[in-house]
Design an enzyme around this catalytic site. Structure first.
Site, PDB file in Angstrom:
ATOM      1  N   GLU A   1     -10.681   6.034   5.032  1.00 44.47           N
ATOM      2  CA  GLU A   1     -11.563   5.543   3.880  1.00 44.47           C
ATOM      3  C   GLU A   1     -10.980   4.203   3.448  1.00 44.47           C
ATOM      4  O   GLU A   1     -11.969   3.261   2.931  1.00 44.47           O
ATOM      5  CB  GLU A   1     -11.474   6.519   2.854  1.00 44.47           C
ATOM      6  CG  GLU A   1     -12.572   5.912   1.573  1.00 44.47           C
ATOM      7  CD  GLU A   1     -14.028   5.889   1.969  1.00 44.47           C
ATOM      8  OE1 GLU A   1     -14.536   6.902   2.254  1.00 44.47           O
ATOM      9  OE2 GLU A   1     -14.345   5.050   1.813  1.00 44.47           O
TER      10      GLU A   1
ATOM     11  N   VAL B   1       0.814  -1.225  -0.068  1.00 41.45           N
ATOM     12  CA  VAL B   1      -0.139  -0.082  -0.085  1.00 41.45           C
ATOM     13  C   VAL B   1       0.769   1.340   0.013  1.00 41.45           C
ATOM     14  O   VAL B   1       0.635   2.036  -0.881  1.00 41.45           O
ATOM     15  CB  VAL B   1      -0.990   0.079   1.098  1.00 41.45           C
ATOM     16  CG1 VAL B   1      -1.813   1.077   1.123  1.00 41.45           C
ATOM     17  CG2 VAL B   1      -1.799  -1.297   1.067  1.00 41.45           C
TER      18      VAL B   1
ATOM     19  N   VAL C   1     -12.011   0.289   4.829  1.00 38.92           N
ATOM     20  CA  VAL C   1     -12.897  -0.527   4.517  1.00 38.92           C
ATOM     21  C   VAL C   1     -13.387  -0.392   2.872  1.00 38.92           C
ATOM     22  O   VAL C   1     -13.413   0.546   2.571  1.00 38.92           O
ATOM     23  CB  VAL C   1     -14.264  -0.287   5.200  1.00 38.92           C
ATOM     24  CG1 VAL C   1     -15.599  -1.111   4.952  1.00 38.92           C
ATOM     25  CG2 VAL C   1     -14.047  -0.097   6.740  1.00 38.92           C
TER      26      VAL C   1
ATOM     27  N   GLU D   1      -3.110 -14.263   2.644  1.00 35.93           N
ATOM     28  CA  GLU D   1      -1.965 -14.081   3.277  1.00 35.93           C
ATOM     29  C   GLU D   1      -1.436 -15.451   3.378  1.00 35.93           C
ATOM     30  O   GLU D   1      -2.124 -16.446   3.497  1.00 35.93           O
ATOM     31  CB  GLU D   1      -2.147 -13.495   4.660  1.00 35.93           C
ATOM     32  CG  GLU D   1      -2.887 -12.293   4.834  1.00 35.93           C
ATOM     33  CD  GLU D   1      -1.986 -11.109   4.072  1.00 35.93           C
ATOM     34  OE1 GLU D   1      -0.568 -11.122   3.942  1.00 35.93           O
ATOM     35  OE2 GLU D   1      -2.602 -10.015   3.698  1.00 35.93           O
TER      36      GLU D   1
ATOM     37  N   LYS E   1      -7.352  -1.187   9.109  1.00 31.20           N
ATOM     38  CA  LYS E   1      -8.576  -1.563   9.736  1.00 31.20           C
ATOM     39  C   LYS E   1      -8.576  -1.936  11.108  1.00 31.20           C
ATOM     40  O   LYS E   1      -9.404  -1.878  12.046  1.00 31.20           O
ATOM     41  CB  LYS E   1      -9.436  -2.521   8.657  1.00 31.20           C
ATOM     42  CG  LYS E   1      -8.604  -3.700   8.512  1.00 31.20           C
ATOM     43  CD  LYS E   1      -8.317  -3.894   7.272  1.00 31.20           C
ATOM     44  CE  LYS E   1      -7.391  -5.014   6.904  1.00 31.20           C
ATOM     45  NZ  LYS E   1      -7.174  -5.319   5.468  1.00 31.20           N
TER      46      LYS E   1
ATOM     47  N   ASP F   1     -11.072 -10.093   9.696  1.00 31.55           N
ATOM     48  CA  ASP F   1     -10.564  -9.077   8.986  1.00 31.55           C
ATOM     49  C   ASP F   1     -12.151  -8.474   8.588  1.00 31.55           C
ATOM     50  O   ASP F   1     -12.339  -7.268   8.842  1.00 31.55           O
ATOM     51  CB  ASP F   1      -9.936  -9.311   7.661  1.00 31.55           C
ATOM     52  CG  ASP F   1      -9.976  -8.370   6.724  1.00 31.55           C
ATOM     53  OD1 ASP F   1      -9.067  -7.489   7.044  1.00 31.55           O
ATOM     54  OD2 ASP F   1     -10.787  -8.258   5.699  1.00 31.55           O
TER      55      ASP F   1
ATOM     56  N   GLY G   1     -11.393  -1.142   0.557  1.00 29.66           N
ATOM     57  CA  GLY G   1     -10.151  -0.862  -0.225  1.00 29.66           C
ATOM     58  C   GLY G   1     -10.475   0.495  -1.289  1.00 29.66           C
ATOM     59  O   GLY G   1     -10.578   1.420  -0.540  1.00 29.66           O
TER      60      GLY G   1
ATOM     61  N   LYS H   1     -14.094  -4.654   9.846  1.00 21.63           N
ATOM     62  CA  LYS H   1     -14.543  -3.596   8.892  1.00 21.63           C
ATOM     63  C   LYS H   1     -15.921  -3.411   9.156  1.00 21.63           C
ATOM     64  O   LYS H   1     -16.541  -2.241   9.032  1.00 21.63           O
ATOM     65  CB  LYS H   1     -14.138  -4.192   7.633  1.00 21.63           C
ATOM     66  CG  LYS H   1     -13.044  -4.334   6.965  1.00 21.63           C
ATOM     67  CD  LYS H   1     -12.637  -5.305   5.700  1.00 21.63           C
ATOM     68  CE  LYS H   1     -11.084  -5.027   5.017  1.00 21.63           C
ATOM     69  NZ  LYS H   1     -11.015  -6.129   4.223  1.00 21.63           N
TER      70      LYS H   1
ATOM     71  N   ILE I   1     -13.304   1.213  -2.934  1.00 23.82           N
ATOM     72  CA  ILE I   1     -14.550   1.792  -3.085  1.00 23.82           C
ATOM     73  C   ILE I   1     -14.613   2.991  -2.074  1.00 23.82           C
ATOM     74  O   ILE I   1     -14.449   3.057  -0.813  1.00 23.82           O
ATOM     75  CB  ILE I   1     -15.379   0.643  -2.585  1.00 23.82           C
ATOM     76  CG1 ILE I   1     -15.102  -0.528  -3.115  1.00 23.82           C
ATOM     77  CG2 ILE I   1     -16.915   1.110  -2.696  1.00 23.82           C
ATOM     78  CD1 ILE I   1     -16.025  -1.842  -2.449  1.00 23.82           C
TER      79      ILE I   1
HETATM   80  N1  HSE Z   1      -7.043  -9.631   3.173  1.00 20.84           N
HETATM   81  C1  HSE Z   1      -8.006  -8.532   2.741  1.00 20.84           C
HETATM   82  C2  HSE Z   1      -9.040  -8.971   1.820  1.00 20.84           C
HETATM   83  C3  HSE Z   1      -7.379  -7.440   2.170  1.00 20.84           C
HETATM   84  O1  HSE Z   1      -8.871 -10.140   1.326  1.00 20.84           O
HETATM   85  O2  HSE Z   1     -10.042  -8.323   1.478  1.00 20.84           O
HETATM   86  C4  HSE Z   1      -7.857  -5.836   2.065  1.00 20.84           C
HETATM   87  O3  HSE Z   1      -8.384  -5.472   3.594  1.00 20.84           O
END
Ligand code: HSE
Length: 402
Positions: A124, A12, A127, A185, A100, A196, A129, A200, A131
């Protein structure tokens, strides 16, 4: 001239530096000023990077430099992102993040600190990415009586579920493919266990309700229990399976959940495939609005981060919401969550199923008894399953319906 510092030169951070450089004309025209990336903080050196001379290893240089106007924290994780954010805000610097985890854990504290110090805190990119979703919810639709915000908030799990549907692959094969393609990952637990997505939905819910629900209060299930048999059963009745984050509110109490749900093809979220994300806001009088786009990746995430920078340069504002408050006391008991369910069991007879669940809709399945229940509270559904297992039944799967 705005001097900025980027904390973290990974995917990023690299994307942010590249966007600001390649789209210099557009970015500076929108921001109304020149932007200079003065420092990039990372543990590593990048001798071959065009930014090699800006890479530093000591955060104190950034926080004590009065020329630094804005800090972009794209390191991920709670620590030291938390400490770096607090000291930057206290030093009178705006902070922008895509992280996040740190927003879900400490966003309330950061927003209050930003206010106290007359600076901005924006997130922004945390949540959805690329969008644009947080700002539009607050600026354009928060005047509605919002009853629910829900979404496909994790691209990795949506990719896995999409593969299970389109190719009939198992969860394990689909996960291996997601890892090979670099979506998941190496340790995919935060994605596949729903962690994750829970961060969000906590953030989305906080912007809608003003209450930042601690993630440990969010009922969170991942997709590890979704079987190829469940996909086949869903297909037979025209349903898809998606990992949804849902924040439902009546204006007082809140129900926040992350779990796989079965959706009919009429639902806008059912057609969101692959690594894409989408957020749907339901309210009156607007009915339903959906935001859709790439939920991860260097370019899309950088787009959201730099969008926040433009907003700070133009308006000097954080989000136009009253400060969010960390509050778990408003969370409704999960036993009261009400929905229909898909249930697959072995060792049960139709009479026992009827005794436990009442009338159900059967789905033909090999070697197991699969059915859709009527709408019932979570506690009632659990009690019905317990009654069947007490009589020798074995639960293979249960997935709620949206
Ligand atoms: N690991 C997250 C996903 C990355 O797959 O959406 C973006 O937050």
């Amino acid at each position: 001239m705005r001097n900025i510092a980027i904390l973290g030169f990974g995917v990023v951070g690299g994307g942010v530096a590249e966007l600001i450089t390649k789209n210099k004309r557009e970015v500076e025209a929108l921001g109304g000023d020149e932007i200079y990336i003065k420092y990039i903080l990372d543990l590593r050196d990048f001798p071959d990077s065009p930014f090699a001379d800006r890479v530093i290893h000591d955060y104190n240089i950034i926080v004590s430099d009065p020329e630094i106007d804005t800090v972009i924290e794209v390191m991920g994780g709670s620590h030291p992102a938390y400490e770096f954010t607090v000291s930057a805000l206290k030093a009178g610097k705006n902070v922008i993040t895509s992280n996040k985890e740190v927003v879900a854990n400490f966003g309330d504290e950061f927003m209050a600190l930003a206010e106290e110090n007359g600076v901005c805190y924006r997130f922004e990119a945390a949540v959805g990415g690329g969008i644009p979703v947080l700002s539009p919810i607050i600026s354009c639709i928060k005047q509605n009586k919002i009853s629910e915000v829900r979404g496909i908030l994790n691209g990795t799990t949506n990719y896995i579920l999409t593969k299970m549907f389109s190719l009939g692959d198992t969860f394990e094969d689909s996960l291996a493919d997601a890892q090979a393609k670099g979506y998941a990952e190496r340790n995919p637990d935060a994605d596949i266990l729903g962690i994750d997505a829970s961060r969000k939905i906590a953030i989305l819910g906080a912007l809608v309700t003003g209450k930042l629900v601690p993630t440990e209060k969010i009922h969170t299930e991942g997709i590890t229990g979704v079987r190829a048999e469940d996909v086949k059963a869903a297909e037979k009745v025209g349903l898809k399976i998606k990992l949804l984050g849902r924040c439902i509110t009546d204006g007082e109490s809140i129900s926040v959940t992350v779990a796989p749900f079965m959706l009919s093809s009429d639902e806008p979220l059912s057609n969101v495939s692959g690594v894409y994300n989408a957020v749907e806001v339901v309210g009156e009088p607007i009915k339903s609005v959906m935001f859709y786009g790439p939920g991860a990746g260097a370019g899309p995430t950088a787009s959201a981060v730099v969008g926040d920078l433009m907003e700070i340069m133009r308006s000097g504002r954080s989000y136009a919401v009253p400060t969010m408050v960390k509050d778990g006391s408003c969370v409704r008991d999960f036993g009261d969550f009400e929905c229909r369910s898909y249930v697959a069991m072995t060792g049960v007879c139709p009479e026992c199923v009827k005794d436990a669940f009442g009338e159900v809709q059967y789905i033909a399945a090999d070697g197991e008894c699969a059915f859709l229940t009527s709408s019932m509270k979570e506690a009632e559904a659990e009690a019905a399953i317990s009654a069947l297992t007490a009589k020798g039944g074995a639960l293979k799967s249960r997935i709620r319906l949206l």
